[in-house]
Design an enzyme around this catalytic site. Structure first.
Site, PDB file in Angstrom:
ATOM      1  N   ASP B 298       0.843  -1.179   0.000  1.00 29.44           N
ATOM      2  CA  ASP B 298       0.000   0.000   0.000  1.00 29.44           C
ATOM      3  C   ASP B 298       0.880   1.231   0.000  1.00 29.44           C
ATOM      4  O   ASP B 298       1.875   1.276   0.712  1.00 29.44           O
ATOM      5  CB  ASP B 298      -0.891   0.011   1.249  1.00 29.44           C
ATOM      6  CG  ASP B 298      -2.093  -0.874   1.043  1.00 29.44           C
ATOM      7  OD1 ASP B 298      -2.626  -0.875  -0.083  1.00 29.44           O
ATOM      8  OD2 ASP B 298      -2.484  -1.563   1.994  1.00 29.44           O
ATOM      9  N   GLN B 371     -16.692  24.453   5.813  1.00 30.03           N
ATOM     10  CA  GLN B 371     -17.427  25.421   5.007  1.00 30.03           C
ATOM     11  C   GLN B 371     -16.469  26.321   4.230  1.00 30.03           C
ATOM     12  O   GLN B 371     -16.557  26.457   3.017  1.00 30.03           O
ATOM     13  CB  GLN B 371     -18.340  26.290   5.890  1.00 30.03           C
ATOM     14  CG  GLN B 371     -19.609  25.579   6.340  1.00 30.03           C
ATOM     15  CD  GLN B 371     -19.320  24.599   7.476  1.00 30.03           C
ATOM     16  OE1 GLN B 371     -18.491  24.864   8.358  1.00 30.03           O
ATOM     17  NE2 GLN B 371     -19.990  23.444   7.450  1.00 30.03           N
ATOM     18  N   LYS B 386      -4.880  30.577   3.398  1.00 34.03           N
ATOM     19  CA  LYS B 386      -4.405  29.557   2.458  1.00 34.03           C
ATOM     20  C   LYS B 386      -5.469  28.457   2.382  1.00 34.03           C
ATOM     21  O   LYS B 386      -6.168  28.183   3.362  1.00 34.03           O
ATOM     22  CB  LYS B 386      -3.053  28.980   2.900  1.00 34.03           C
ATOM     23  CG  LYS B 386      -3.086  28.130   4.152  1.00 34.03           C
ATOM     24  CD  LYS B 386      -1.748  27.400   4.323  1.00 34.03           C
ATOM     25  CE  LYS B 386      -1.880  26.223   5.271  1.00 34.03           C
ATOM     26  NZ  LYS B 386      -2.018  26.617   6.680  1.00 34.03           N
TER      27      LYS B 386
END
Lengths: 603, 673
Positions: B298, B371, B386
Site C-alpha cells: 500500500d 465550510q 491559504k
C-alpha cells in the site's frame, strides 16, 4: 605420462565437446514426435508403417504411469523372447558350431542382461552362442534397450521442461524414432568404418590354425556328453591338455560392435571384447570406439539444455560429468603408469608401468582411458582386463560405476541418473538462497525427494546387499579366483557392474561355474533388474510429479542451475550423497589392497 | 510482550529445557524425528554392550555416554527453542484469566463465564471491562487498551462499522460502551491460537520440513545399510567389527546435526516473527514468506509517510518566493496539522525563516472549517489565507482582487503532477501556491533496489490516479504500480501474478481486502483491521505497520537459509568422519593402512570417540546459530549461494577435521582413550 598421450586426452575431450552440439540438436529433432530431421525422406515411410502395424497414434501422449507401463511391457516381452531363443538355440538356424541351448539360469541372466542394457556376460560368446542368438536374441536388445534408456531420459526432461501438463510423450514413438533415426543410422555408418579397419563380418564357421609351437594347459575335464566332471566338493576337475591348434573366431562382428558402443551396451561378440583384434583392430578404431561410447550420452546433456530453454544448464551438467571423468582418468592412468612395486622388485622397468592384462597394442594410457570411459558410461566393453589393474587403477572403474553411472552414463540412463542428483543438489543447497528449493522454476517437494532418494536407496541396497550375501556364502566365495581384498573387489565389482547396468567384468569371478551353481547368475540377474527398473519407476514418478508443476518465472532470486558454482555443487552432491556410501566397501577392497601391495603383498 | 530476544542461555529457559531434554527421550516422542530415533536406539544398544562386553570397558562406556549426549543435545536444542516461546505464552496467558462476560440475550444482560461464550453471542463491555473473546463491535465506539497482545500502551479506538471494528479477547475497554458480536469459536480465540503458536503445541511440520525429513530419513536408511553390510564385509576380511563401533560409525554418518536442530530452526523462525509482533497462523506461512517474489505494498504508510508535505513554493508574478514563504509560514504557525507543520518547516529550510511566537492579542487564527475550506491568520492588519484554489479565488474576488491566470495554470500543473496545490493570499492579493506532495519514506528506494536484486518485484497500490501514482512510483523506485485500485482489482492482480507462477504477499485491513488477503500466498492483516481481514490473512501484524511486510519476507528467507546451510554443513561433515573412523576400524587387521589416518589420531579408539564426541558437541555449538538464524544477506541468488556454499559447504568439510583432531588431543591429554 607422455605428451602424445596428453594430446590424445585433450583431443578426445575436444572432439566430444564438438560432437555434443550437432548431435544434441539432432536428438532434439528426433525426440520431438513431429520433429523434422535430415533423414525424414528415407525413414519417415518406414516409421509411419511401423506405427500403423503397431496401432500407435503418434500424437497420443501418455502420462507417467502409461509411459512406464509401456516400457515395462516392452522390456518383459524382450526378456521372454531372448530367453526362449537362448534356451532353444540348438533348434534354431545359423548355428554352424552346433552349440547347445543355454541352462535356465544362464539364459535368464543373459536375457535380462541385454534387455537392461547391462550386457553382463556370464558366458564366453564365441563358445556359447550361435550367430542367430547373437544377432536376433542379443543385438536386437542392443538397439531396443538403448532406445528405452533414451526414451526414459526424454520423458524426464519433458517432465522438467513442461509446465502444468500431464503427459510425458509416447513411449512407442520415442523408442521407434530413436532406434530408426539415431541408433540404426549411427551404427550402420560406424559398422562400415569398423569394417574398413578390419573388423570381420561374416557367417562362416570358425577357422582353425596350427600353432607354431604347441603348449600345455589345464582345462576342465569333461565326460562323453560334454558335461564337466566334478570332484567331491562339486568343483570342476581339471586335466592337462596339449594344445596344438587354435580356433579363430568368425561371425557378424562389426554390426554388433558398432551398436554395443553407440548404445553403451558393451556386450562383446567374443569374450575378450574390445581387446580382441577382430573387435578392435587399430588405434583409430580404438579411439572412435571410445568416442562413440560417450557420443549420445554427451549429446543428451545438450538436449537437456535445449528442451529446458537453459543451454547453460545443459553445459553445466556436462562439465560436472567431464570433471568427474577427468579425475577418474588421471587417477587410473597415474596408478597404471606407476605400476606394481612387486613387479619392479622382480626386475620390470618402472617406466613400463603395469602392463599385466593389457593389450600391447593399446598400452597403459589407452587401456586406462578405455576402462574409465566404459565404466563411466555404463558401456562395459573392455580393451584390457580390469582385474589385472593395480589396486587403485582398478578402483577407478569400480568407483565410476558406484557413482550411479552418471558420468555421461548409459545412453539415457546417465542423464536421468544425473538429473536425480541435480534434483537433490537443488533440494539440499536450494534452501541456502532463502527460498524453498526450486529446479528451473519448479518447486522440489516431499514427493520428488522421496522418489529421488528411492532411486539412490535401491542402487545402494542392491550393490551392498548382494555383495554382503555373496561374501558371507559358500556359493559366493566359490566363484573367486583370488583371495583377500582383491577377491572382495571381484565380488563387489560384479554386483556393482550389474546393478549399475554396466556389464563390464572385473574378470576373475566365475559367475557361471562348471558345477552349474545358479546363485551368481540368479542374483546378478536380479541385481540388473533392480538397477534398471526399480531405478526407472521412481524416476518416472518424479517426472510425473514435475510435469504437473507450475514454472515460476526466473529472476535474480532464482536458484542458479548454471555456471561454475552449480557445477561444483553438483559434483559435491554426487560425491557426498552418491559415492560416499561405498567408501567403507572400497576401503576393504582396493584401498586395503593398495596399501598391502605397497608392502609387497599380492593377491 | 517483550520485543527483545532473551539472551541465548537465559537460565530461566535453560533449566526447564534440561529437564525437558530428558522427558523427550520417550521413544514415542522421538520417533517423530527418525534421525534422532535411530541415534537413540544406537545409544541404547551401546549401553547394553557396556554390560555384555568384557574388554575395552572405558571405551564403550564413554561411547554410550556420548551417544546419549547426542540425543540429549538435540532434545535440548528443541526444548530451548520451545522455552523461548513459552516465556511469551505465559505473559499472554495472564491476559486470558477467566473473565466474566456480560452476555446480552434478548436485550437482557446476564453474567456468564467468558469460556462459555458461543460464536454470534452478543456481549456488552464498558469502561474497565476485559473483552471476553474475539469479536466485532456492532454498536458504539470505545478506546481499548491492547497492551496485553501488542505491548503498545497507547489505547486504540474501536468502533462499529468501518475498518476498525475488530476487538481481541483479553484486551481492556478504557472508556465508553460497546456491544460486541463474538466471532471466534470456543477455545479458538486469537489469544488461544497465539499461545499455542508460540508454545509450538499446534506446530505441524511445514511442507519443506517434511521433504527435508524424508531426505534425512532416506539418508539414514542408506547409512544403516552401509553399516549393516559392513559386518559381513569385515568377517570376509577377518576384521571383526564390534556392535558399538558400527553404531558409532552409523551415528556419525547419519545427519544428526541437522536432524537435531531442524525443529529448533523452525520454532525460532516463528519466534523471530513474534518478536516483531507478527502472528503467523502457521509455520507454512513463514516458509511461504521466503518464497515471495511479488510484494503488493500500500502506498500510504508503507512507501510514503502518511501525510502530504509541502515541497515547493510557486509565487505569483511580481511576488518573491521569500515573501510567499513568509506569508505561508505565518498562516501555518498555529496550524497543528502535519501539512501545516510541513509548511513551517519548508519555509525554515528554504529561507531560514524562524517560526515566530505570535501572541493572540495581535493575531487571530482562523482555523480550517469544512465550510470555508481555508485557514489563516489575521495579524497586524494583514489577513493571510491559504486553502483550496476555488475557495481562495472566491475569497480574493469577494475582496475585489483578481486571481492571476499564471497561478491558475500553476494549480492545474501541480494537480496533474499528483500534488496538492494550496493557494496563499494576503487580503485581495494572491501570493502564489504551496505545493504539497507525498513524501517517500527515507531509504525505501535502496530497500526496493535490494529486493530487486533478490528477485522480488514490488507493486505499489494506491487509490490515486495513474499520473500521481506514476510520479510516486518513479520516485520510490517500485517496479510497478496499480492506480485507483479497488479491492477487486487487487484480487484480480494477485490471481494474474499467481497464474504466471509468482508468489504474492500483501497487507490489508478492510473487510473488502479479505478476499485478496485470502488469495495472497502471504496475507498480512493489520491488527487495527476488521475481524474479516484478520481471519482471511495468514499473518496478523499487531503493530499494524504495513512496512513490516518486507521484514516478514526477510525472516522467511533467513529461516530457509538457516535450514539449508545447516543441512549442507551436516552432510559435508561426513567426509572427515569417514577419515576418522574407517582407518580406525581397519587398523587392527591391516596395519598397512596407517597412512590413511591423515589426522594422525592417537589410537583407533581415540579416533572413534573423537568423531562421536565432535558429532555430539557440534549440535550444542550450533544451537545459537539455529536460534538466531544465519547471517541474513541481501543480493542475488548466485551471490548468496556462493557465500553460503563456501561457509557451510567447504566449512562443513574442513571444520570437522580440525574439531576431531582437537577432541583427540584433549582425550589424549586426559588419558581417556
Amino acid at each position: 605420462m607422455h605428451t602424445s598421450e596428453l594430446v590424445q586426452l585433450c583431443l578426445f575431450i575436444g572432439l566430444l565437446a564438438l560432437l555434443t552440439k550437432p548431435l544434441g540438436i539432432y536428438l532434439t529433432q528426433v525426440l520431438d514426435a513431429n520433429g523434422k530431421t535430415l533423414l525424414d525422406g528415407l525413414i519417415r515411410p518406414v516409421e509411419n508403417l511401423t506405427y500403423s502395424l503397431m496401432g500407435v497414434d503418434r500424437d497420443k501422449e501418455q502420462d507417467w504411469q502409461g509411459y512406464t507401463l509401456a516400457m515395462l511391457l516392452f522390456s518383459l516381452v524382450g526378456v521372454i523372447f531372448t530367453y526362449l531363443i537362448l534356451r532353444l538355440q540348438h533348434l534354431l538356424p545359423l548355428n554352424p558350431q552346433a552349440l547347445p541351448g543355454l541352462s535356465a539360469h544362464l539364459a535368464f541372466n543373459t536375457a535380462v542382461s541385454f534387455a537392461t542394457n547391462t550386457n553382463w556376460q556370464s558366458y564366453a560368446g564365441e563358445s556359447t552362442l550361435s550367430y542367430f542368438s547373437q544377432m536376433v536374441g542379443l543385438t536386437v536388445h542392443n538397439f531396443t534397450s538403448a532406445g528405452t534408456g533414451i526414451a526414459i531420459a526424454a520423458a524426464l526432461v519433458r517432465g522438467i521442461a513442461r509446465a502444468s501438463a500431464n503427459t510425458l510423450g509416447n513411449f512407442w514413438v520415442d523408442v521407434v524414432r530413436v532406434t530408426y533415426y539415431v541408433l540404426l543410422p549411427l551404427s550402420f555408418v560406424f559398422a562400415i568404418f569398423l569394417l574398413s579397419q578390419g573388423v570381420v563380418q561374416n557367417f562362416k564357421p570358425y577357422d582353425t590354425a596350427s600353432l607354431v609351437e604347441s603348449f600345455q594347459s589345464q582345462v576342465p575335464k569333461i565326460d562323453e556328453k560334454g558335461d564337466p566332471i566334478l570332484d567331491a566338493n562339486r568343483r570342476g576337475l581339471l586335466e592337462v591338455k596339449t594344445i596344438s591348434e587354435q580356433s579363430i573366431v568368425q561371425g557378424p562382428i562389426a554390426s554388433q560392435v558398432a551398436i554395443k558402443m553407440v548404445g553403451t551396451n558393451g556386450g562383446g561378440f567374443v569374450n575378450t571384447n574390445a581387446a580382441h583384434p577382430f573387435e578392435n583392430p587399430t588405434p583409430l578404431s580404438n579411439f572412435l570406439q571410445m568416442l562413440s561410447i560417450f557420443a549420445i550420452g554427451s549429446a543428451l546433456t545438450y538436449y537437456l539444455g535445449r528442451a529446458t530453454g537453459n543451454q547453460a544448464h545443459g553445459w553445466s551438467v556436462w562439465s560436472a560429468m567431464m570433471l568427474l571423468f577427468l579425475a577418474g582418468v588421471l587417477l587410473c592412468w597415474w596408478a597404471e603408469a606407476r605400476g606394481n612395486p612387486t613387479h619392479q622388485l622382480l626386475g620390470i622397468a618402472p617406466g613400463d608401468g603395469n602392463m599385466e592384462g593389457k593389450e600391447v597394442r593399446f598400452g597403459i594410457f589407452n587401456s586406462s582411458l578405455f576402462a574409465t570411459i566404459t565404466t563411466a558410461a555404463s558401456c562395459g566393453a573392455v580393451n584390457a582386463m580390469h582385474d589385472s589393474f593395480t589396486a587403485l587403477g582398478g578402483m577407478v572403474p569400480l568407483f565410476m560405476m558406484q557413482l550411479g553411472e552418471v558420468v555421461i552414463g548409459g545412453v539415457g540412463a546417465g542423464l536421468y541418473g544425473m538429473l536425480v542428483f541435480v534434483v537433490l543438489a537443488v533440494f539440499i543447497a536450494g534452501l541456502m538462497v532463502g527460498r524453498t528449493p526450486e529446479y528451473l522454476g519448479k518447486k522440489i517437494q516431499a514427493y520428488d525427494v522421496k522418489m529421488a532418494m528411492l532411486s539412490l536407496l535401491v542402487l545402494c541396497m542392491s550393490i551392498l546387499g548382494f555383495t554382503a550375501w555373496a561374501v558371507a556364502s559358500q556359493w559366493g566365495l566359490a566363484g573367486l579366483n583370488n583371495n583377500g581384498p582383491h577377491g572382495f573387489s571381484e565380488i563387489l565389482y560384479a554386483f556393482t557392474s550389474c546393478t549399475a547396468n554396466n556389464g563390464s567384468a572385473f574378470a576373475g569371478l566365475t559367475a557361471n561355474p562348471s558345477d552349474g551353481d545358479s546363485h551368481y547368475n540368479a542374483t546378478l540377474g536380479v541385481a540388473m533388474l533392480i538397477g534398471r527398473f526399480l531405478m526407472i519407476i521412481p524416476i518416472m514418478g518424479l517426472a510425473g510429479s514435475l510435469v504437473k508443476k507450475k514454472i515460476a518465472p526466473p529472476s535474480p532470486g532464482t536458484f542458479p542451475v548454471q555456471g561454475p558454482t552449480f557445477t561444483i555443487l553438483l559434483i559435491g552432491i554426487v560425491l557426498l550423497v552418491g559415492a560416499l556410501n561405498f567408501l567403507p566397501a572400497l576401503a576393504l577392497g582396493p584401498v586395503v589392497e593398495h596399501f598391502l601391495n605397497l608392502q609387497g603383498l599380492l593377491f | 510482550m517483550s520485543h527483545k530476544a532473551p539472551s541465548l542461555f537465559d537460565w530461566t529457559i535453560v533449566s526447564p529445557a534440561i529437564a525437558e531434554s530428558f522427558r523427550k527421550l520417550n521413544p514415542r516422542l522421538m520417533i517423530k524425528n527418525p534421525v534422532m530415533f535411530v541415534t537413540e536406539i544406537g545409544a541404547f544398544l551401546t549401553t547394553i554392550s557396556v554390560f555384555t562386553t568384557k574388554e575395552n570397558h572405558l571405551f564403550i562406556v564413554q561411547l554410550a555416554v556420548w551417544l546419549w549426549f547426542t540425543v540429549l543435545f538435540a532434545n535440548f536444542a528443541e526444548a530451548v527453542a520451545e522455552g523461548r516461546g513459552k516465556a511469551q505464552a505465559d505473559s499472554l496467558r495472564k491476559a486470558r484469566k477467566d473473565t466474566v462476560a456480560r452476555l446480552l440475550r434478548d436485550g437482557v444482560e446476564e453474567s456468564v463465564p467468558a469460556g462459555s461464550l458461543e460464536k454470534d453471542d452478543l456481549v456488552v463491555c464498558e469502561t474497565n471491562d476485559v473483552i471476553p473473546a474475539d469479536g466485532e463491535v456492532i454498536e458504539g465506539i470505545a478506546s481499548v487498551d491492547e497492551a496485553a497482545i501488542t505491548g503498545e500502551s497507547a489505547p486504540v479506538i474501536r468502533e462499529s462499522g468501518g475498518d476498525r471494528s475488530a476487538v481481541t479477547g483479553g484486551t481492556r475497554v478504557i472508556s465508553d460502551r460497546i456491544v460486541i458480536r463474538i466471532t471466534s469459536e470456543k477455545g479458538n480465540t486469537f489469544l488461544d491460537r497465539m499461545i499455542s503458536m508460540v508454545e509450538g503445541a499446534s506446530r505441524q511440520k511445514t511442507p519443506n520440513e517434511i521433504a527435508l525429513t524424508i531426505l534425512l530419513s532416506a539418508m539414514t536408511l542408506i547409512f544403516m545399510l552401509v553399516v549393516v553390510t559392513l559386518r559381513p564385509f569385515g568377517t570376509y576380511a577377518t576384521a571383526n567389527f564390534s556392535t558399538p563401533v558400527l553404531i558409532a560409525l552409523l551415528v556419525c554418518l547419519i545427519p544428526t546435526t541437522i536432524g537435531g536442530l531442524l525443529s529448533a530452526i523452525g520454532i525460532s523462525g516463528i519466534d523471530r516473527l513474534i518478536r516483531r509482533n507478527v502472528m503467523a497462523t502457521s509455520g507454512r506461512a513463514v516458509e511461504a514468506a521466503g518464497d515471495i517474489d511479488v510484494l503488493m505494498l500500500d502506498k500510504t504508510g508503507t512507501i510514503t509517510v502518511g501525510n502530504r508535505m509541502a515541497s515547493d513554493f510557486r509565487p505569483a508574478p511580481g511576488v518573491s518566493e521569500a515573501e510567499l514563504a513568509d506569508a505561508a509560514q505565518l498562516s501555518s504557525l498555529a496550524d497543528e496539522t502535519p501539512e501545516g507543520r510541513s509548511i513551517v518547516v519548508l519555509a525554515k529550510e528554504k529561507f531560514n525563516l524562524r517560526g515566530r511566537e505570535l501572541a493572540s492579542p495581535h493575531a487571530t487564527f482562523i482555523p480550517f472549517t469544512a465550510q470555508t475550506r481555508m485557514s489563516g491568520v489575521d495579524v497586524d492588519g494583514r489577513s493571510i489565507r491559504k486553502g483550496a484554489a476555488d475557495s481562495v479565488r472566491a475569497y480574493v474576488e469577494s475582496k475585489g482582487g483578481v486571481f492571476p491566470s499564471e497561478v491558475e495554470k500553476a494549480v492545474i500543473l501541480a494537480s496533474q503532477a499528483g500534488r496538492t496545490p494550496l493557494v496563499v493570499a494576503d487580503g485581495n492579493r494572491v501570493l502564489g501556491i504551496v505545493e504539497l506532495k507525498d513524501m517517500v519514506k527515507g531509504g525505501m528506494k535502496e530497500r526496493f533496489a535490494q529486493l530487486r536484486k533478490m528477485g522480488i518485484r514490488t507493486v505499489m497500490i494506491t487509490g490515486d490516479n495513474a499520473m500521481t501514482a506514476a510520479a510516486i512510483a518513479a520516485e520510490a523506485g517500485v517496479d510497478d504500480f496499480m492506480a485507483q485500485a479497488t479491492p477487486e482489482d487487487k484480487l484480480r492482480r494477485i490471481r494474474a501474478e499467481q497464474a504466471a507462477g509468482h508468489l504474492v504477499a500483501m497487507t490489508g485491513d478492510g473487510t473488502n481486502d479479505a478476499p485478496a488477503l485470502a488469495q495472497a500466498d502471504v496475507g498480512v492483516a493489520m491488527n487495527t483491521g476488521t475481524q474479516a481481514a484478520r481471519e482471511a490473512g495468514n499473518m496478523v501484524d499487531l503493530d499494524s505497520n504495513p512496512t513490516k511486510l518486507i521484514e516478514i519476507v526477510e525472516i522467511g528467507k533467513q529461516l530457509l537459509m538457516t535450514r539449508g546451510s545447516l543441512t549442507t554443513f551436516s552432510i559435508a561433515n561426513d567426509m572427515a568422519k569417514y577419515f576418522a573412523i574407517i582407518p580406525a576400524m581397519l587398523m587392527a587387521t591391516f596395519p598397512a593402512i596407517s597412512p590413511l589416518n591423515i589426522m594422525h589420531l592417537a589410537s583407533p579408539q581415540s579416533a572413534i570417540l573423537s568423531a562421536v564426541i565432535f558429532n555430539a558437541l557440534i549440535i550444542i555449538v550450533l544451537i545459537p546459530l539455529a536460534l538466531k538464524g544465519v547471517q541474513y544477506q541481501t543480493g542475488g541468488a548466485l551471490e548468496v549461494l556462493k557465500r553460503n556454499l563456501l561457509i557451510y559447504g567447504l566449512g562443513g568439510i574442513i571444520v570437522p577435521f580440525i574439531g576431531i583432531k582437537a577432541v583427540d588431543l584433549v582425550l589424549g591429554f586426559l588419558h581417556l582413550a
